[in-house]
Design a protein around this motif. Structure first.
Motif, PDB file in Angstrom:
ATOM      1  N   ARG B 770      42.408 -30.180  55.970  1.00 45.39           N
ATOM      2  CA  ARG B 770      43.122 -28.903  55.999  1.00 45.39           C
ATOM      3  C   ARG B 770      42.945 -28.098  54.724  1.00 45.39           C
ATOM      4  O   ARG B 770      42.818 -26.903  54.730  1.00 45.39           O
ATOM      5  N   SER B 771      42.983 -28.807  53.593  1.00 48.58           N
ATOM      6  CA  SER B 771      42.891 -28.023  52.364  1.00 48.58           C
ATOM      7  C   SER B 771      41.603 -28.224  51.598  1.00 48.58           C
ATOM      8  O   SER B 771      41.277 -27.445  50.709  1.00 48.58           O
ATOM      9  N   ILE B 772      40.865 -29.270  51.924  1.00 46.55           N
ATOM     10  CA  ILE B 772      39.625 -29.521  51.167  1.00 46.55           C
ATOM     11  C   ILE B 772      38.429 -29.559  52.117  1.00 46.55           C
ATOM     12  O   ILE B 772      38.505 -30.141  53.194  1.00 46.55           O
ATOM     13  N   ASN B 773      37.389 -28.943  51.691  1.00 46.23           N
ATOM     14  CA  ASN B 773      36.198 -28.806  52.522  1.00 46.23           C
ATOM     15  C   ASN B 773      34.973 -28.976  51.662  1.00 46.23           C
ATOM     16  O   ASN B 773      34.914 -28.403  50.576  1.00 46.23           O
ATOM     17  N   TRP B 774      33.985 -29.689  52.113  1.00 45.24           N
ATOM     18  CA  TRP B 774      32.742 -29.777  51.345  1.00 45.24           C
ATOM     19  C   TRP B 774      31.567 -29.714  52.305  1.00 45.24           C
ATOM     20  O   TRP B 774      31.407 -30.585  53.134  1.00 45.24           O
ATOM     21  N   TRP B 881      19.124 -26.635  47.153  1.00 45.75           N
ATOM     22  CA  TRP B 881      20.272 -27.481  47.490  1.00 45.75           C
ATOM     23  C   TRP B 881      21.539 -26.698  47.218  1.00 45.75           C
ATOM     24  O   TRP B 881      21.819 -26.332  46.096  1.00 45.75           O
ATOM     25  N   ASN B 882      22.281 -26.462  48.282  1.00 47.81           N
ATOM     26  CA  ASN B 882      23.468 -25.637  48.187  1.00 47.81           C
ATOM     27  C   ASN B 882      24.707 -26.458  48.546  1.00 47.81           C
ATOM     28  O   ASN B 882      24.710 -27.142  49.556  1.00 47.81           O
ATOM     29  N   ASN B 883      25.693 -26.424  47.702  1.00 47.42           N
ATOM     30  CA  ASN B 883      26.937 -27.127  47.983  1.00 47.42           C
ATOM     31  C   ASN B 883      28.112 -26.179  47.905  1.00 47.42           C
ATOM     32  O   ASN B 883      28.228 -25.409  46.955  1.00 47.42           O
ATOM     33  N   THR B 884      28.952 -26.238  48.896  1.00 42.72           N
ATOM     34  CA  THR B 884      30.148 -25.396  48.845  1.00 42.72           C
ATOM     35  C   THR B 884      31.376 -26.292  48.892  1.00 42.72           C
ATOM     36  O   THR B 884      31.524 -27.093  49.808  1.00 42.72           O
ATOM     37  N   PHE B 885      32.215 -26.153  47.901  1.00 43.03           N
ATOM     38  CA  PHE B 885      33.454 -26.932  47.838  1.00 43.03           C
ATOM     39  C   PHE B 885      34.609 -25.969  48.010  1.00 43.03           C
ATOM     40  O   PHE B 885      34.699 -24.959  47.314  1.00 43.03           O
ATOM     41  N   GLN B 886      35.494 -26.303  48.909  1.00 43.19           N
ATOM     42  CA  GLN B 886      36.629 -25.419  49.109  1.00 43.19           C
ATOM     43  C   GLN B 886      37.912 -26.195  48.925  1.00 43.19           C
ATOM     44  O   GLN B 886      38.101 -27.253  49.533  1.00 43.19           O
ATOM     45  N   TYR B 887      38.768 -25.707  48.087  1.00 41.03           N
ATOM     46  CA  TYR B 887      40.080 -26.322  47.913  1.00 41.03           C
ATOM     47  C   TYR B 887      41.106 -25.228  48.073  1.00 41.03           C
ATOM     48  O   TYR B 887      41.272 -24.370  47.211  1.00 41.03           O
ATOM     49  N   LYS B 888      41.793 -25.245  49.177  1.00 37.53           N
ATOM     50  CA  LYS B 888      42.771 -24.208  49.481  1.00 37.53           C
ATOM     51  C   LYS B 888      42.126 -22.837  49.332  1.00 37.53           C
ATOM     52  O   LYS B 888      41.228 -22.476  50.079  1.00 37.53           O
ATOM     53  N   SER B 889      42.549 -22.039  48.327  1.00 37.79           N
ATOM     54  CA  SER B 889      41.979 -20.696  48.224  1.00 37.79           C
ATOM     55  C   SER B 889      40.817 -20.598  47.253  1.00 37.79           C
ATOM     56  O   SER B 889      40.310 -19.517  46.988  1.00 37.79           O
TER      57      SER B 889
END
Lengths: 492, 1039
Positions: B770-774, B881-889
């Motif tokens: 829900r809040s963390i995405n990679w 190589w592309n990495n996207t890290f999402q933590y909440k906003s």
């Protein structure tokens, strides 16, 4: 449904047609603005434009031809000039040290330039009969074309020996596999071309940068003189040389030729004062446009201490053996004024060689370009050709020959020659040529035709570059540029 | 009338036949992307609800279909499973439908997960459809049409706006870099607005351009540098022959299709972005200070038998007062900013999108920079159910100051900063720029080059395209489009007193290029017997290009302060003008057939005619065929749920290139020679130019491709791999002619070049909560280029760059069979002769401490015959190589790029350390580590000596350029909507470009190059404008 479909099909066709702008004409190439084909030479203006283009091959600064120290490099095998031992003068050094490689860009630029001039001349010679206009005007243009072709081949045959002989301007695949032609055959063409030029050229130069009848005759004399020596070795040519040279001397007023009154006048090198009577033929330059700048005068012959490039300067023994007098004073520069006011003698310079004052611009202008012409032959050449050729032909020295050589010596501040044996006279004339034409692209060719190269380069001053390896007849001419043999192995 | 037409011209009749064969109710040339797609995939459902007898259907259901955010989904399909009964939702997402008893109702929408519901007793059924993370139903634009990804038989990489929205991209190449396998993007000119090299699957052509073809909203042959990345809705890269053959004559280098945004019906949406950036040079060369330089210069004089240049007093003076730090004078920290705004919206009938972009970027070399303004308006209107119109317009203006390639090589301030002696002051005693360096360089003062010279290039483009789309009958539609592109370039160059040795000049040049393109497409799509889907399109296209240009040069300006604004006051003038025109006509057709969505087949044929070739060789045919098998849809694959997509596909096709200038079949005269006959003026003349070749024909590339696509775990993991082989024959080569035929070159079709390689693309949702995405995506591609033959005409061909300036005695590059394009040509440097090798060295006239080169032919001399292939300029492998890290906003995006397998000829270093070219004394600190007899006898930097031969065109200065770079790292924060009273969405970001570079290359930037555009001459670094390290910050605001 069918009606709708047929209407649709009609609409499709109509739209297609609207957008296709006519199938057949749409894809034809539009040649507006392009100059194509021999029709370009059908008018006198076109023929003249082609002639201008032919001259271009002989001088396109930094690209091809003679405007940027290429001929200086080519003639460094003579004992009159040399170059910097280190620095970026690798290609000049190859000539000075008799190790010229096919990749040397200095020779290839002269080579390309000469052949470009030849192509331009071939174009005129092949197509002038279709040109409409005044016959005399056309004939003079053709005369200049013959002159340029002969002049270019004369340089090529002296530098390279056997070369491809081309008399057509158009490219064809067969040309890519032709073989070299021996010098004898090339000289035949050179002579017939200069003779054609003699017939057609006017007595007075149309412009300072063009030849006149006297120029063609003078070059013919020089060609005969050269043919008397290596590699043709035909002594019968010396008579022709003497006669031709005499003809020019006798008609000098008609042609507008004369010796300059002094070396100060001759080497004033002032942009504002050109077209000296001593010029038999010169390639003219203009510093207002990049492609026509003459890069010989100025930095090329100045030391680094004066912001120069140190491209060429005098060999030390040659300088030391040069007889003193007004000529020596004007030929060499031995003291150099620096920006901070100090004056250095040539022995105190980085390079420790005397430089050629002949190639300084008036007022010692600090720049590499100028509008000064590159003089390819002077009236003084004609005079000395006569002196030498008549002595060789007659086997004795006539008063005419003495008069000729003494004209030069008196101007130079030297004592007149008298009562010499033929051999002593000839030695004196060769020396006179060396001193008169120092750094003027003459000495090297004298050494080659008289087979004196080895002797002249045998005792170099300790501070001059030594030849690499032993000098042989192979070193008398240069290898064809690498672009030629790569494309046509038959030329190896 | 019809019959006459058919008889007169066979091509036209072919065209008509093709047109008659194709019907498709689809967009033709203007294609749409995922979120705006009008659901025309299955037209059978749209109106057929009317065909059924209402009386047989007892139940009436109604409701609303929404997406995950609660927004209505207009155009969603509701159908009765297994029948042809169905309807679509209206603009508010509402629907009504009569259904039979016990029916299962299918709710579907492209890009969303389908739901099947059995109504039971309910009659109001509201459904929320969730976005489909699987890429199966993603719509991909292909040439002249679109397809869903699952049905694609070609090798196509699709990049949606979402993938680069959150990164500070100012130009298209930044969008492509590292995001598409097989696409190599190199910023070869680091100047802002500078050159970029984009290659898809290697380089085919020797003379021609190897740039891919850019198609923007159906306009073919656009200039990618003026596309505002914020206007891009989606981007597709077509890589294999099956995809590119439809572009026939220009598709050989790959095609990049760009679709710009359209408005959406509903409330007006405004979005504003800005970014502010600060740039610095990546690194500097280590040079000696004035005192050390003077000492070393004296040491050199000593070793070569010359007198010392500097006195002891002068050296002490330098030690106390210092000298000039030229690099400090040349580089600066520079700033830039960009503002972008777009407004879109519309009604059900008409939608619009208007956007504007302003960019102002200063360069890291003083007095250089780039300004650009772009404005775009896209309007789409549905006049009736069947007829729609569209008009897309955009205008752009760019101004480059001193970033032009004219200033490169010895004219580059960077090169001169490393050639001018630190002992020479910037200004002379009279307050003017020092014009001549007495010790170091023979060229111009670097500070004067920056300030006393101005190279201004202004480029203005206006492009307008208008089209209509008419649905003739069910499944058959006609699309007609016309586009006009106007391009104007103004060159304004001024060379002042101090950079021309008191001979100032100015140049004004102008070029006006107009391209007209018309495209007419007829398409037909029908599902037969619910198993056979046929999708056919036929197109007729024409293109016409005209260029009118002229230029005027004024030499010896009388008043240099007037610069190029008034060139009437001068000593002499050159003027010339030129005209160029070419035309192209094409017919093409493509048929897609799929059986049960499992077995796929595509066949396409294109025929092009070009004005550049003479009649016999004018036309060429480009066929292609591709097949695919969706293994995961087979019955035997239905029992597992891990693999949701497993496709095997293969293709073969032929594409072509007409990559020559017009008039190459003609032998034209040169009209630029000028000769002086009197020393005070010039006369113009004509000279024979390059001989023409009347037999020139198309350059053809044959390409085969085999690929596998797999998707696991409902889109959590995706893999795509391709191997390909491209063979280009009838290569257009400029064969250099020997001097005795007038030199120059002749263009011929000879030779063959092969490109073989493979690509891999992997992407994964590594972690999702829900809040963390990679999410991570990686792609790598490897291309091996080889010149197979030169048609037996020559065993090698040279391509001279003219960058060498006194350092190259021959061409730096060679095209030779058995080697790749862009192979370096030079001597093999074997280090220095060491003590104990005196006799061997003597044979070459050298001593220990001197350079030692390989004597290839063992003739005892090092000459031009010893030159050989010493390295490769074109990279073989690239990865991203592309990495996207999402933590909440918070979102963090990290992007690495790697390029391997290439060498660079480091001429900047060669000039600055060898002291044998236009820089007469060495300036780099490294010279102190040279071989010094008795002190340092192991160094491979040659000693100062009279016998040393300095061939800079050798492996001594050839370095590997391989690098891995942290190309982009950005952190963005979505401001909580409540702070803005839920009226808008705001995010703030900070990012860094080129922050870290891992490489062994000793120059400033392995990516930049001095020669641009030519793959045969890539990698020479002689004062190439380096890329910069950039820090950016900005905001994205939408409301």
């Amino acid at each position: 449904m069918k009606i709708i479909q047929s209407n649709i099909i009609k609409m499709i066709i109509a739209i297609t047609f609207v957008f296709s702008t006519g199938c057949s004409g749409f894809l034809e190439e539009d040649l507006q603005g392009q100059l194509v084909g021999v029709g370009a030479l059908n008018s006198v203006e076109g023929l003249d434009a082609a002639l201008t283009g032919a001259y271009k091959g002989l001088g396109w600064t930094w690209s091809m031809g003679f405007f940027h120290a290429t001929p200086m490099g080519a003639t460094m095998g003579g004992d009159d000039i040399t170059t910097h031992p280190a620095s970026n003068k690798q290609e000049f050094r190859e000539f000075d040290q008799f190790a010229v490689s096919p990749g040397n860009s200095r020779t290839s630029q002269m080579y390309t330039g000469c052949y470009k001039a030849i192509q331009g001349a071939n174009n005129i010679i092949e197509n002038y009969e279709n040109t409409e206009g005044a016959e005399e005007v056309i004939s003079e243009i053709v005369g200049e074309a013959y002159f340029l072709r002969a002049f270019s081949y004369y340089w090529l045959v002296r530098l390279y020996g056997s070369i491809p002989l081309i008399t057509t301007p158009n490219f064809s695949e067969e040309l890519l596999s032709i073989s070299k032609t021996a010098p004898e055959e090339v000289y035949d063409l050179i002579i017939s071309d200069f003779e054609q030029a003699e017939l057609r050229l006017p007595n007075t130069k149309k412009d300072p940068g063009r030849p006149n009848k006297g120029s063609a005759s003078a070059f013919l004399a020089d060609v005969y003189l050269t043919m008397g020596g290596w590699p043709i070795n035909d002594p019968s040519k010396y008579k022709l040389a003497a006669d031709k040279a005499k003809e020019v001397m006798d008609n000098r007023t008609l042609y507008g030729f004369d010796l300059a009154t002094s070396y100060e006048v001759l080497w004033a090198n002032d942009d504002a004062n050109l077209n000296l009577p001593e010029e038999v033929f010169a390639l003219y330059a203009y510093d207002g446009v990049g492609q026509t700048m003459n890069a010989h005068y100025g930095f090329a012959s100045m030391p680094g201490e004066q912001s120069g490039w140190e491209d060429f300067f005098a060999e030390i023994n040659f300088f030391n053996d040069f007889p003193a007098g007004p000529r020596k004073d004007m030929t060499f520069r031995t003291d150099f004024e620096l920006a901070d006011g100090r004056t250095l003698n040539w022995t105190e310079l980085q390079t420790r060689h005397p430089y050629y004052n002949k190639y300084y611009q008036a007022g010692d202008k600090k720049r590499w370009f100028s509008s000064l012409p590159l003089v390819m032959m002077r009236y003084a050449h004609v005079v000395l050709i006569y002196a030498e050729a008549s002595a060789r032909e007659a086997g004795s020295v006539t008063s005419g020959a003495y008069n000729a050589v003494n004209l030069i010596r008196t101007r130079a501040g030297l004592q007149a020659l008298n009562n010499l044996s033929v051999d002593a006279f000839l030695d004196a004339v060769i020396d006179e040529r060396a001193w008169e034409f120092a750094a003027e692209r003459t000495r090297w060719f004298d050494l080659v035709r008289l087979e004196m190269v080895e002797e002249a380069n045998a005792n170099k001053n300790e501070r001059d570059l030594n030849p690499i390896g032993t000098i042989s007849k192979d070193d008398y001419t240069f290898p064809l540029p690498i672009t030629e043999t790569l494309n046509n192995p038959n030329l190896e | 009338m019809k019959l006459k037409l058919l008889k007169t011209n066979s091509n036209l009749s072919v065209g008509i036949l093709l047109l008659i064969f194709s019907c498709y109710s689809g967009p033709g040339t203007y294609a749409q992307a995922k979120s705006n797609f009008q659901p025309h995939e299955f037209p059978a459902y749209n109106d057929l609800g009317k065909e059924n007898d209402v009386n047989e259907l007892p139940i009436l259901i109604s409701g609303k279909v929404m997406d995950g955010n609660g927004d209505p989904l207009p155009g969603a399909t509701i159908s009765v499973q297994g029948t042809s009964v169905g309807t679509v939702t209206d603009i508010d997402g509402n629907y009504t439908l009569d259904i039979p008893d016990e029916a299962a109702v299918v709710f579907s929408y492209i890009g969303y997960e389908t739901q099947v519901i059995k109504p039971g007793s309910q009659t109001v059924i509201n459904v929320t459809l969730m976005e489909d993370t699987s890429s199966l139903e993603e719509v991909v634009v292909v040439g002249y049409g679109s397809q869903t990804k699952s049905k694609l038989t070609g090798s196509v990489t699709s990049i949606g706006a979402k993938e680069f929205e959150n990164q500070p991209v100012t130009r298209l190449d930044q969008v492509l870099q590292g995001r598409a396998a097989g696409v190599q993007v190199t910023n070869s000119g680091g100047a802002p607005g500078g050159e970029v090299r984009i290659r898809i699957r290697g380089a085919n052509s020797i003379t021609g351009s190897n740039d891919p073809l850019y198609v923007i909203d159906g306009y073919v042959g656009a200039d990618f540098s003026i596309i505002n990345p914020n206007d891009i809705e989606s981007l597709q890269v077509l890589k294999d022959a099956a995809s590119t053959a439809i572009y026939g004559s220009r598709g050989a280098n790959g095609v990049i299709i760009i679709t710009t945004k359209r408005g959406e019906p509903g409330a007006i949406k405004v979005s504003y972005n800005n970014q502010f950036s600060m740039s610095e040079v990546l690194k500097r060369y280590e040079t000696m200070n004035a005192a050390t330089f003077a000492e070393v210069a004296n040491e050199r004089s000593d070793a070569t038998g010359l007198l010392p240049i500097f006195t002891a007093d002068q050296i002490t003076g330098f030690r106390q007062k210092g000298g000039t730090d030229w690099q400090e004078e040349v580089f600066r920290r520079s700033f830039g900013q960009e503002h972008q705004i777009s407004v879109s919206g519309g009604s059900e009938r008409t939608t619009f999108m208007v956007s504007g972009n302003i960019l102002d970027q200063d360069g890291i070399i003083n007095n250089s920079g780039f300004k650009r303004q772009i404005i775009r308006a896209n309007i789409f209107t549905k006049a009736t159910e069947k007829l729609s119109f569209r008009v897309n317009m955009f205008g752009s203006r760019g101004e480059n100051t001193n970033t032009s390639t004219i200033g490169f090589g010895t004219g580059s301030p960077l090169v001169q900063a490393l050639a001018w002696a630190p002992t020479t002051p910037i200004f002379n005693g009279m307050g003017e720029y020092t014009m001549n360096d007495p010790v170091g360089s023979v060229k111009e003062n670097p500070v004067a080059l920056m300030y006393d010279r101005e190279l201004l290039e202004e480029r203005t483009t206006g492009n307008i395209l208008g089209g209509l789309n008419y649905k003739i009958v069910d499944g058959l539609s006609l699309d007609v489009q016309y586009a006009v592109n106007y391009f104007n370039q103004q060159n304004k160059y001024f060379y002042g007193t101090f950079v021309t040795n008191r001979n100032p000049r100015a140049v004004r040049g102008s070029s006006e290029q107009i391209t007209l393109q018309s495209t007419t497409a007829l398409s037909y799509k029908k599902l037969f017997a619910s198993d056979h889907l046929l999708d056919v399109v036929g197109v007729f296209e024409t293109q016409e290009f005209t260029n009118n240009s002229f230029s005027a040069t004024a030499n010896q300006l009388k008043d240099p302060s007037l610069s190029f604004y008034n060139i009437g006051l001068a000593g002499s003038f050159n003027v010339n003008s030129a005209f160029q025109k070419w035309t192209l006509m094409s017919f093409l057709g493509r048929a897609n057939y799929s059986f049960q969505d499992k077995y796929l087949l595509t066949v396409a044929l294109r025929r092009d005619g070009s004005s550049k070739f003479r009649e016999d060789n004018r036309w060429s045919m480009f066929p292609s065929v591709a097949a695919g098998w969706n293994v995961a849809d087979e019955s035997f694959m239905q029992n597992q749920s891990t693999l949701s997509l497993f496709k095997i596909r293969g293709s073969w096709g032929i594409t072509g290139s007409q990559a020559i200038n017009p008039y190459a079949t003609q032998s034209t005269y040169r009209t630029d020679p000028l000769v002086s006959f009197n020393g005070s003026g010039v006369v113009s003349g004509i000279m024979l130019g390059n001989p023409g070749n009347a037999n020139l024909r198309w350059e053809t590339t044959e390409q085969s491709n085999f690929g596998v696509e797999m998707e696991f775990l409902e889109g959590a993991f995706y893999f795509e791999g391709d191997i390909f082989m491209k063979s280009t024959r009838d290569l257009l080569i400029n064969q250099q002619l020997p001097g005795y035929v007038g030199s120059g070159f002749i263009t011929r079709n000879l030779g063959k070049v092969d490109n073989k390689g493979w690509e891999l693309a992997l992407s994964a949702n590594i972690f999702k909560s829900r809040s963390i995405n990679w999410t991570s995506s990686f792609n790598i591609s490897d291309v091996r280029n080889e010149v197979v033959s030169l048609g037996g005409v020559a065993d090698r061909i040279f391509t001279n760059t003219n960058v060498g300036a006194g350092m190259s005695t021959q061409s730096e590059y060679v095209v030779m069979p058995g080697n790749p394009l862009g192979s370096y040509w030079g001597l093999n440097y074997l280090g220095t002769w060491k003590p104990g090798e005196e006799s061997q060295a003597q044979a070459f006239g050298a001593s220990p401490g001197d350079s030692r080169y390989e004597d290839l032919n063992n003739d005892g001399a090092v000459t031009s015959i010893d030159f050989q292939v010493i390295g490769a300029g074109i990279p073989t492998t690239t990865l991203g190589w592309n990495n996207t890290f999402q933590y909440k906003s918070l979102t963090l995006n990290v992007f690495f790029q790697g390029v391997f397998g290439f060498d660079k000829l480091h001429y900047t270093r060669a000039a600055a350390i060898s002291g044998s070219a236009d820089a007469r004394q060495p300036v780099l600190k490294d010279i102190q580590n040279r071989y010094i007899p008795g002190v340092n006898e192991t160094s491979d930097i040659p000693a100062f000596s009279l016998t040393n031969l300095n061939f800079t065109q050798s492996t001594r200065f050839l370095e590997s350029g391989d690098f891995v770079r942290l190309k982009n790292i950005s952190l963005s924060y979505d401001v909580p909507p409540v702070w803005l009273k839920n009226a808008a969405k705001l995010s703030v970001f900070v990012s860094g470009i080129n922050l870290l570079t891992f490489t062994n290359y000793s120059g400033i930037d392995p990516e930049s190059s001095s020669v641009n555009g030519a793959d045969t001459a890539l990698g020479v670094d002689y004062g190439a404008y380096p890329n910069a390290r950039i820090l950016t910050t900005g905001i994205n605001l939408t409301f």
